[in-house]
Scaffold this active site. Sequence first.
Site, mmCIF file in Angstrom:
data_model
loop_
_atom_site.group_PDB
_atom_site.id
_atom_site.type_symbol
_atom_site.label_atom_id
_atom_site.label_comp_id
_atom_site.label_asym_id
_atom_site.label_seq_id
_atom_site.Cartn_x
_atom_site.Cartn_y
_atom_site.Cartn_z
ATOM 1 C CD GLU A 100 37.044 43.853 38.632
ATOM 2 O OE1 GLU A 100 37.774 43.075 39.044
ATOM 3 O OE2 GLU A 100 36.247 43.861 37.706
ATOM 4 C CG ASP A 101 40.755 41.689 38.776
ATOM 5 O OD1 ASP A 101 40.080 42.642 38.153
ATOM 6 O OD2 ASP A 101 40.921 40.571 38.078
ATOM 7 C CG ASP A 104 41.818 46.183 29.960
ATOM 8 O OD1 ASP A 104 42.440 47.237 29.512
ATOM 9 O OD2 ASP A 104 41.983 45.079 29.564
ATOM 10 C CG PHE A 154 47.244 39.735 29.752
ATOM 11 C CD1 PHE A 154 46.089 40.221 29.593
ATOM 12 C CD2 PHE A 154 47.643 38.676 30.409
ATOM 13 C CE1 PHE A 154 45.001 39.500 30.159
ATOM 14 C CE2 PHE A 154 46.686 37.814 30.740
ATOM 15 C CZ PHE A 154 45.327 38.269 30.642
ATOM 16 N NE ARG A 167 41.453 32.445 38.407
ATOM 17 C CZ ARG A 167 41.017 33.507 37.674
ATOM 18 N NH1 ARG A 167 41.048 34.775 37.893
ATOM 19 N NH2 ARG A 167 40.276 33.241 36.588
HETATM 20 P P1 IMP Z 1 37.560 45.366 31.888
HETATM 21 O O1 IMP Z 1 36.234 45.242 31.890
HETATM 22 O O2 IMP Z 1 38.078 45.636 30.372
HETATM 23 O O3 IMP Z 1 37.985 46.764 32.747
HETATM 24 O O4 IMP Z 1 38.314 44.350 32.204
HETATM 25 C C1 IMP Z 1 37.822 43.948 33.711
HETATM 26 C C2 IMP Z 1 38.215 42.524 33.975
HETATM 27 O O5 IMP Z 1 39.234 41.992 32.620
HETATM 28 C C3 IMP Z 1 39.339 42.127 34.882
HETATM 29 O O6 IMP Z 1 38.459 42.136 36.224
HETATM 30 C C4 IMP Z 1 40.377 40.949 34.579
HETATM 31 O O7 IMP Z 1 39.427 39.896 35.047
HETATM 32 C C5 IMP Z 1 40.288 41.296 33.296
HETATM 33 N N1 IMP Z 1 41.692 41.858 32.911
HETATM 34 C C6 IMP Z 1 42.061 43.134 32.303
HETATM 35 N N2 IMP Z 1 43.273 43.236 32.050
HETATM 36 C C7 IMP Z 1 43.894 42.201 32.463
HETATM 37 C C8 IMP Z 1 45.376 41.661 32.883
HETATM 38 O O8 IMP Z 1 46.158 42.544 32.231
HETATM 39 N N3 IMP Z 1 45.441 40.532 33.189
HETATM 40 C C9 IMP Z 1 44.565 39.592 33.619
HETATM 41 N N4 IMP Z 1 43.175 40.043 33.609
HETATM 42 C C10 IMP Z 1 42.767 41.176 32.959
#
Ligand code: IMP
Length: 181
Positions: A100-101, A104, A154, A167
């Site tokens: 994963e990237d 959050d 962010f 990206r």
């Molecule tokens: P989560 O489900 O809230 O953990 O978020 C996961 C997804 O939200 C990641 O795979 C990202 O695609 C996106 N995301 C969360 N924070 C950021 C950020 O700071 N920048 C860009 N994408 C984010």
Amino acid sequence: MKIKLSDLKVLFSEEQIQNRIKELASEMNKFYSGEEVYVICVLKGAVMFATDLVKYLDMPLKMEFIRLSSYGSSTTTSGKVNAVDIKLPDLNEKNVLIVEDIVDTGLTAKFLLDFIACNFKTKSTKFASLLDKKIFRQTDIEPDYMGFHIDDKFVIGYGLDYDGYFRNLKYIAYADKSLLE
Ligand code: IMP
């Protein structure tokens, strides 16, 4: 497009990212010690991380790509994970490494780990995330492999987008919150 390249502040340079990826790959090479692995790249954000990471992995591996989304064009999660495309081969008795990237809220990671656990009896399931943003965490997910911690920012670049843009940056950057909607 409200944000310009000149508005961005670099958080992790290309060199920092590549060095950290090599360190993570070397931990993984030790853990798997030559066993075959299925690397599952979560599109779109993890595409750069996953494709760079696998270059440093020395075990036989197969790459799979799945697509999930939880963000729209905004910078906060919708709280709902959409499985846009989650077709996977038979992962029973396989080593699975999800890439994963960023984690959050952790909802995407939880969704995926639950999905794998419900559908397969894997040999091992590990979760790697380039970034870990703990401040908004809503689950008890901890990545097994993690590149960098970040605070309440962010971030964009190196696969991560703002409204689909940025990206392609080789580095990870952020912009002042006032510029983000
Ligand atoms: P989560 O489900 O809230 O953990 O978020 C996961 C997804 O939200 C990641 O795979 C990202 O695609 C996106 N995301 C969360 N924070 C950021 C950020 O700071 N920048 C860009 N994408 C984010």
